[in-house]
Design a protein around this motif. Structure first.
Motif, PDB file in Angstrom:
ATOM      1  N   ALA A 341       0.665  -1.285   0.054  1.00 17.37           N
ATOM      2  CA  ALA A 341       0.266   0.096  -0.057  1.00 17.37           C
ATOM      3  C   ALA A 341       0.872   1.077  -0.010  1.00 17.37           C
ATOM      4  N   LEU A 342       1.918   1.132   0.779  1.00 16.02           N
ATOM      5  CA  LEU A 342       2.801   2.272   0.615  1.00 16.02           C
ATOM      6  C   LEU A 342       3.507   2.534  -0.653  1.00 16.02           C
ATOM      7  N   MET A 343       3.880   1.636  -1.404  1.00 18.21           N
ATOM      8  CA  MET A 343       4.332   1.782  -2.791  1.00 18.21           C
ATOM      9  C   MET A 343       3.397   2.243  -3.533  1.00 18.21           C
ATOM     10  N   ARG A 344       2.129   1.724  -3.557  1.00 15.70           N
ATOM     11  CA  ARG A 344       1.009   2.311  -4.354  1.00 15.70           C
ATOM     12  C   ARG A 344       0.865   4.050  -4.135  1.00 15.70           C
ATOM     13  N   ALA A 345       0.961   4.114  -2.958  1.00 15.25           N
ATOM     14  CA  ALA A 345       0.559   5.494  -2.544  1.00 15.25           C
ATOM     15  C   ALA A 345       1.716   6.479  -3.192  1.00 15.25           C
ATOM     16  N   ALA A 346       3.105   5.829  -3.199  1.00 16.84           N
ATOM     17  CA  ALA A 346       4.285   6.678  -3.579  1.00 16.84           C
ATOM     18  C   ALA A 346       4.069   6.792  -4.920  1.00 16.84           C
ATOM     19  N   ARG A 347       3.603   5.891  -5.896  1.00 16.30           N
ATOM     20  CA  ARG A 347       3.502   5.824  -7.144  1.00 16.30           C
ATOM     21  C   ARG A 347       2.437   6.698  -7.618  1.00 16.30           C
ATOM     22  N   ALA A 348       1.275   6.881  -6.960  1.00 20.73           N
ATOM     23  CA  ALA A 348       0.240   7.640  -7.206  1.00 20.73           C
ATOM     24  C   ALA A 348       0.438   9.112  -6.689  1.00 20.73           C
ATOM     25  N   GLY A 349       1.517   9.326  -5.808  1.00 19.50           N
ATOM     26  CA  GLY A 349       1.799  10.662  -5.396  1.00 19.50           C
ATOM     27  C   GLY A 349       0.714  11.174  -4.112  1.00 19.50           C
ATOM     28  N   ASP A 350      -0.077  10.056  -3.668  1.00 12.58           N
ATOM     29  CA  ASP A 350      -0.952  10.267  -2.591  1.00 12.58           C
ATOM     30  C   ASP A 350      -0.159  10.516  -1.449  1.00 12.58           C
ATOM     31  N   LEU A 351      -0.044  11.969  -0.828  1.00 15.53           N
ATOM     32  CA  LEU A 351       0.591  12.010   0.323  1.00 15.53           C
ATOM     33  C   LEU A 351      -0.019  11.546   1.613  1.00 15.53           C
ATOM     34  N   ALA A 352      -1.426  11.644   1.801  1.00 14.64           N
ATOM     35  CA  ALA A 352      -2.117  11.378   2.718  1.00 14.64           C
ATOM     36  C   ALA A 352      -2.137   9.760   2.988  1.00 14.64           C
ATOM     37  N   ALA A 353      -2.180   9.097   2.172  1.00 18.33           N
ATOM     38  CA  ALA A 353      -2.298   7.413   2.113  1.00 18.33           C
ATOM     39  C   ALA A 353      -0.789   6.988   2.546  1.00 18.33           C
ATOM     40  N   PHE A 354       0.235   7.961   1.724  1.00 17.74           N
ATOM     41  CA  PHE A 354       1.640   7.593   1.962  1.00 17.74           C
ATOM     42  C   PHE A 354       1.919   7.646   3.613  1.00 17.74           C
ATOM     43  N   ARG A 355       1.485   8.871   4.072  1.00 17.07           N
ATOM     44  CA  ARG A 355       1.852   8.982   5.435  1.00 17.07           C
ATOM     45  C   ARG A 355       1.235   8.108   6.349  1.00 17.07           C
ATOM     46  N   SER A 356      -0.099   7.885   6.019  1.00 16.89           N
ATOM     47  CA  SER A 356      -0.791   6.778   6.921  1.00 16.89           C
ATOM     48  C   SER A 356      -0.137   5.494   7.163  1.00 16.89           C
ATOM     49  N   ASN A 357       0.445   4.920   5.875  1.00 21.26           N
ATOM     50  CA  ASN A 357       0.910   3.611   5.534  1.00 21.26           C
ATOM     51  C   ASN A 357       2.363   3.674   6.347  1.00 21.26           C
ATOM     52  N   ALA A 358       3.022   4.767   6.179  1.00 18.33           N
ATOM     53  CA  ALA A 358       4.407   4.928   6.765  1.00 18.33           C
ATOM     54  C   ALA A 358       4.393   5.035   8.108  1.00 18.33           C
ATOM     55  N   ALA A 359       3.312   5.727   9.038  1.00 18.69           N
ATOM     56  CA  ALA A 359       3.446   5.807  10.274  1.00 18.69           C
ATOM     57  C   ALA A 359       3.025   4.617  10.910  1.00 18.69           C
ATOM     58  N   THR A 360       2.338   3.591  10.126  1.00 20.37           N
ATOM     59  CA  THR A 360       2.319   2.186  10.790  1.00 20.37           C
ATOM     60  C   THR A 360       3.634   1.393  10.891  1.00 20.37           C
ATOM     61  N   LEU A 361       4.312   1.596   9.612  1.00 21.18           N
ATOM     62  CA  LEU A 361       5.629   0.839   9.567  1.00 21.18           C
ATOM     63  C   LEU A 361       6.765   1.303  10.532  1.00 21.18           C
ATOM     64  N   LEU A 362       6.484   2.737  10.578  1.00 18.89           N
ATOM     65  CA  LEU A 362       7.638   3.325  11.534  1.00 18.89           C
ATOM     66  C   LEU A 362       7.229   3.465  13.009  1.00 18.89           C
ATOM     67  N   ARG A 363       6.107   3.075  13.300  1.00 21.27           N
ATOM     68  CA  ARG A 363       5.479   3.121  14.913  1.00 21.27           C
ATOM     69  C   ARG A 363       6.499   2.767  15.778  1.00 21.27           C
ATOM     70  N   ALA A 364       7.314   1.710  15.680  1.00 28.86           N
ATOM     71  CA  ALA A 364       8.081   1.241  16.692  1.00 28.86           C
ATOM     72  C   ALA A 364       9.659   1.644  16.328  1.00 28.86           C
ATOM     73  N   ARG A 365      10.050   2.420  15.467  1.00 32.35           N
ATOM     74  CA  ARG A 365      11.399   2.958  15.165  1.00 32.35           C
ATOM     75  C   ARG A 365      11.674   4.067  15.734  1.00 32.35           C
ATOM     76  N   PRO A 366      12.993   4.256  16.114  1.00 37.14           N
ATOM     77  CA  PRO A 366      13.634   5.039  16.578  1.00 37.14           C
ATOM     78  C   PRO A 366      13.346   6.415  16.104  1.00 37.14           C
ATOM     79  N   PRO A 367      13.730   7.489  16.750  1.00 38.19           N
ATOM     80  CA  PRO A 367      13.184   9.013  16.221  1.00 38.19           C
ATOM     81  C   PRO A 367      14.128   9.332  15.117  1.00 38.19           C
ATOM     82  N   ALA A 368      15.363   8.701  14.647  1.00 34.56           N
ATOM     83  CA  ALA A 368      16.124   9.095  13.629  1.00 34.56           C
ATOM     84  C   ALA A 368      15.589   8.570  12.166  1.00 34.56           C
ATOM     85  N   GLU A 369      14.908   7.565  12.300  1.00 33.71           N
ATOM     86  CA  GLU A 369      14.135   7.098  11.129  1.00 33.71           C
ATOM     87  C   GLU A 369      12.790   7.655  11.007  1.00 33.71           C
ATOM     88  N   THR A 370      12.257   7.939  12.259  1.00 34.08           N
ATOM     89  CA  THR A 370      10.686   8.865  11.785  1.00 34.08           C
ATOM     90  C   THR A 370      10.847  10.188  11.337  1.00 34.08           C
TER      91      THR A 370
END
Length: 406
Positions: A341-370
């Motif tokens: 879903a993240l890659m589909r949003a990136a290819r479509a240029g959909d910032l809102a969908a991209f940010r929603s999916n990326a937030a899930t992937l980065l939830r447990a990541r350190p601050p440097a990655e977020t």
């Protein structure tokens, strides 16, 4: 003795003169040539509609030799109209049909209360005339009644009906609503200027309440300025907002309809939809989403793991990979549902969908990655920030996937 009689005669004469002055003035009618009063409506391009301003001039014409000591204009209450005086009385000298006259003019605005055949009632002017002999007389003149055909409002039931000659809107924020500090508030101040309507005719303050937002509503201010071309009325609304949790949200667009009395069409002025967000909030969500694998890919991953275990047991001398190693190897080859879903949003240029999916992937990541999503956040919630293009989003999506695969 003679002096006393003389003083008594003088006293009687003075008392008689005073009595004559204090006594009731004698009514003397004036001919239409000597004095007249009329209401002159401004030219109408179309039948007026309910509550639409009708401009008029109250004009009195008086012969130059009519000595007006005092005048008092009385405009009656009218069941079909509200009215207001726009200007003070203005006097001027003018020559009409070869004779010298004086003209008195007063500017008026009428607002029909309903549709139908409505009557502007006669206006009365009570005149006190000074006679050449020094006496005074009281008389009155009246204007003729006028009938106006009024059409109904174009608003649907329950909708606010605002006829206006001209309308302007100001929408100001005391700071950027998409870049708030944690716990900060932001104030929105909206001012509406309307030509051709009274302050009471302007619409009520629109509601601006959302579940994710604390809203403080300020007291509205209404004023009216009188001009020759009609009243200019102003209403000012104010709200103070504070996000409850820091989650970004969007105040919806608000439309204020009005009837343009110049082009005879219904238009609207718009308060645009506005994002409100707190900078640095790591759990920003633009839409609801769920974690987990898609049902199809879960079967594929299970199959790959099963094959790997069988091969590891069949090959002698080969160490079986641990569960974590197998997961990393599978992750390098098989993307998760969220990554797809993240890659589909990136290819479509959909910032809102991209940010929603990326937030899930980065939830447990350190601050440097977020921190990598900061530019996306600024593009979403700060109006002036440039948005990353599709190539940048695709590259960021691949980087996030590589980081997960380890």
């Amino acid at each position: 003795m003679v002096v006393r009689r003389l003083l008594a005669a003088v006293l009687v004469a003075v008392l008689a003169a005073l009595a004559a002055l204090a006594g009731p003035a004698v009514a003397r009618p004036l001919t239409p040539r000597e004095a007249s009063l009329e209401i002159v409506l401004d030219p109408l391009t179309a039948p007026p509609r309910e509550r639409e301003m009708i401009l008029a001039t109250l004009r009195g014409t008086f012969e130059d030799d009519v000595a007006i000591a005092r005048y008092e204009i009385e405009i009656p209450r009218m069941p079909g109209f509200d009215w207001m005086q726009l200007t003070r009385d203005a006097w001027r000298a003018e020559r009409v049909d070869g004779r010298q006259v004086r003209i008195m003019e007063r500017r008026l605005a009428f607002f029909p209360r309903r549709a139908g055949s409505l009557t502007i009632q006669p206006v009365r002017d009570v005149l006190t005339i000074a006679d050449p002999e020094g006496g005074r007389s009281v008389t009155e003149i009246r204007s003729e009644a006028l009938t106006v055909e009024v059409e109904g409002a174009l608003a649907s039931d329950g909708a606010w009906w605002l006829p206006a000659k001209m309308i302007e809107l100001s929408d100001r924020w005391d700071k950027g609503p998409g870049q708030l500090e944690p716990g900060a508030t932001v104030t929105r101040r909206v001012t509406l200027w309307v030509l051709g309507a009274t302050a009471e005719m302007l619409p009520p303050q629109p509601p601006m309440r959302e579940p994710w937002l604390i809203t403080f509503v300020g007291a509205e201010e209404r004023t009216t300025e009188l001009t020759w071309g009609g009243p200019i009325s102003t209403v000012t609304w104010e709200w103070t907002f504070q996000p409850k949790t820091g989650e970004p949200g969007v105040l919806p667009q608000v439309e204020i309809p009005f009837f343009d009395t110049l082009d005879r069409e219904v238009h609207a002025v718009t308060l645009p939809a506005t994002p409100i967000a707190v900078l640095g909030f790591g759990e920003n969500r633009v839409e609801a989403w769920r974690d987990g694998f898609g049902r199809g890919w879960a079967v594929v991953v299970a199959g790959v793991l099963g094959v790997a275990l069988v091969l590891g047991a069949a090959l002698s001398g080969v160490r079986l990979a641990t569960t974590d190693e197998l997961r990393r190897r599978v992750a390098r080859v098989v993307p998760t549902r969220r990554e797809r879903a993240l890659m589909r949003a990136a290819r479509a240029g959909d910032l809102a969908a991209f940010r929603s999916n990326a937030a899930t992937l980065l939830r447990a990541r350190p601050p440097a990655e977020t921190f990598a999503l900061e530019r996306v956040d600024r593009a979403l919630f700060a109006r002036a920030a440039p948005a990353p293009d599709r190539a940048e989003l695709v590259a960021l999506a691949r980087a996030l996937r590589r980081s997960r695969a380890g």
